[in-house]
Design an enzyme around this catalytic site. Structure first.
Site, PDB file in Angstrom:
ATOM      1  CG  ASN A  17     -89.857  28.164  18.038  1.00 35.62           C
ATOM      2  OD1 ASN A  17     -90.089  27.772  19.179  1.00 35.62           O
ATOM      3  ND2 ASN A  17     -90.559  27.783  17.004  1.00 35.62           N
ATOM      4  CE  LYS A  18     -92.410  26.463  22.569  1.00 35.20           C
ATOM      5  NZ  LYS A  18     -92.065  25.421  21.639  1.00 35.20           N
ATOM      6  CB  ILE A  19     -90.233  33.595  25.543  1.00 33.29           C
ATOM      7  CG1 ILE A  19     -90.069  35.070  25.889  1.00 33.29           C
ATOM      8  CG2 ILE A  19     -90.247  32.759  26.820  1.00 33.29           C
ATOM      9  CD1 ILE A  19     -90.876  36.011  25.062  1.00 33.29           C
TER      10      ILE A  19
END
Ligand code: PLP
Length: 427
Positions: A207-209
């Site tokens: 779910n990170k950038i």
């Protein structure tokens, strides 16, 4: 409670908080790994992502690992050995030593301290950046002057007050582990996060950038540290004809297949940040006349806008009670609370999330110290309410704040409906 008019109809496909956004090249590099049979923890993709991270962040060395947590773990081990020397086998490098940690964060910031036997002491949050409060940190050194390590995170992609924290660390001869897991691409005074700690960590969790589906990296300017982390992460093999071991080893290296995904994602980091920034600005503008504010952006910072969050004004909060696992609230005209808004968002098939519940409120860390800028965290009283009737900053933001659906792929129309649903909560 919600009218089933058009705005209130659930989305056909779920709008996620922050899901992976793929572009195509990821698959190409994964297939390349497959076809050349570099299906292991060695290969071109790994070399490339390390090069890309160094180029982007501007540090000298990057070591690709299986997760951000693995990177934080090895950072704690490095810090512990530098501060306290090598310990006996089976005894962590931080054994018995207190470590000052961000309080309002994901528990992966803090758990690695415990893996190495350290004792996390939580430092309250500030309203300016929603990160570690330098004033509380200073207070903590008054109470525990022997502490030599600080672990600080940049929450939701917004840098904390790094200069202030560094000045305090230097004054007390302490080292800093910078948890930049959520903030890849964000800058503080023009410089990328991941450069400010003595040891720096980023994450490529789903779910990170940008993501590799999983993965993380250790970043540093020290060749010695990079070499140690690379060695430890591959079972600490010595340079010998057989498997020779002088140190404890870990299986923490990034896979070349995962690295293929990260390699395909890296060129899109700036595009992702731009999309997230537009999402943040649309929420900010769309919620302008409500008694709420967005998560703050301190001066001289350019966040990566990973998650958009809001916080409800104190006098616009309806009554909300949170137990260990459930929450209740009493709806009220003109007022709302995170529980009501999260339910409303979820009722139209979108995903929000509460703010990270502060570590000092977590049952696992109930015995650990906690310091506010007044110095009166846990220890003086086991209640969270201070003598003047206020609560600490972490609890306050947790009680009044929430994370909004911030997926790169959210449409303007979907976001408009989410804003409408939030608006209804205050009617
Ligand atoms: C995601 C995250 C981590 C851990 O990274 P993983 O790659 O999931 O192990 C650590 N700290 C913070 C603040 C994070 O958000």
């Amino acid at each position: 409670m919600f009218n089933k008019d058009d705005n209130m109809k659930p989305f056909d496909s779920k709008v996620w908080l922050s899901s992976p956004t793929m572009h195509g090249e990821e698959l190409k590099y994964m297939i390349e790994a497959f076809e050349t049979n570099w299906m292991s923890t060695v290969g071109v993709n790994i070399n490339e992502v390390e090069r890309m991270a160094v180029e982007k962040v501007g540090c000298k060395y990057a070591v690709a690992l299986s997760s951000g947590t693995a990177s934080l773990h090895l950072a704690m081990k490095l810090a512990g050995e530098r501060l306290y020397g090598q310990t006996d086998l089976g005894k962590g490098a931080l054994a018995g030593h207190r470590v000052f940690c961000s309080d309002m964060t994901f528990d992966a910031t803090v758990n690695p301290v415990v893996y190495e036997g350290g004792i996390p002491m939580f430092i309250d949050t500030e309203y300016d950046s929603w990160n570690m409060d330098p004033a509380a940190l200073e207070k903590a050194f008054e109470i525990y002057p022997e502490v030599k390590l600080i672990v600080t995170a940049h929450l939701y992609g917004t840098p904390g007050k790094i200069d202030e924290i560094r000045a305090i660390a230097d004054k007390h001869g302490a080292l800093i582990v910078e948890d930049a897991a959520e903030s890849l691409g964000a800058t503080y005074k023009g410089k990328q996060t991941g450069n400010f700690g003595d040891y720096c960590c980023i994450s490529f969790n789903g779910n990170k950038i940008i993501t590799g589906s999983s993965g993380g990296m250790f970043l540093t300017d020290s060749k010695d540290d990079a070499d140690k982390v690379r060695k430890w992460s591959t079972q600490s093999r010595e340079d010998a004809f057989w498997y020779q071991h002088e140190e404890l080893g870990y299986n923490y290296r990034m896979s070349n297949v995962i690295a293929g995904v990260v390699r395909g994602q890296f060129p899109y980091l700036e595009e992702h940040i731009q999309q997230k920034k537009e999402i943040y600005e649309r929420y900010r503008d769309g919620l302008k006349d409500l008694p709420v504010s967005m998560n703050p952006i301190p001066e001289e910072c350019e966040p990566n806008y990973w998650l958009s969050c809001l916080i409800i004004d104190k006098d616009a909060m309806c009554q909300q009670v949170r137990g260990e696992k459930e929450a209740l609230y009493i709806p009220e005209h003109g007022k709302s609370c995170p529980t009501e808004i999260l339910e409303a968002i979820s009722s139209i098939n979108a995903e929000g999330r509460p703010i990270w519940k502060p570590m000092h409120m977590q049952p696992i860390y109930r015995m650990n110290g906690f310091v506010t800028r007044e110095g009166n965290g846990r220890g003086r009283s086991n209640a969270y309410i201070k003598e003047n009737g206020t609560v600490d900053v972490g609890i306050d933001i947790f009680e009044r704040g929430l994370c909004l659906p911030s997926d790169n792929k959210i449409t303007v129309e979907e976001q408009g409906r989410i804003i409408e649903v939030i608006r209804k909560c205050f009617e």
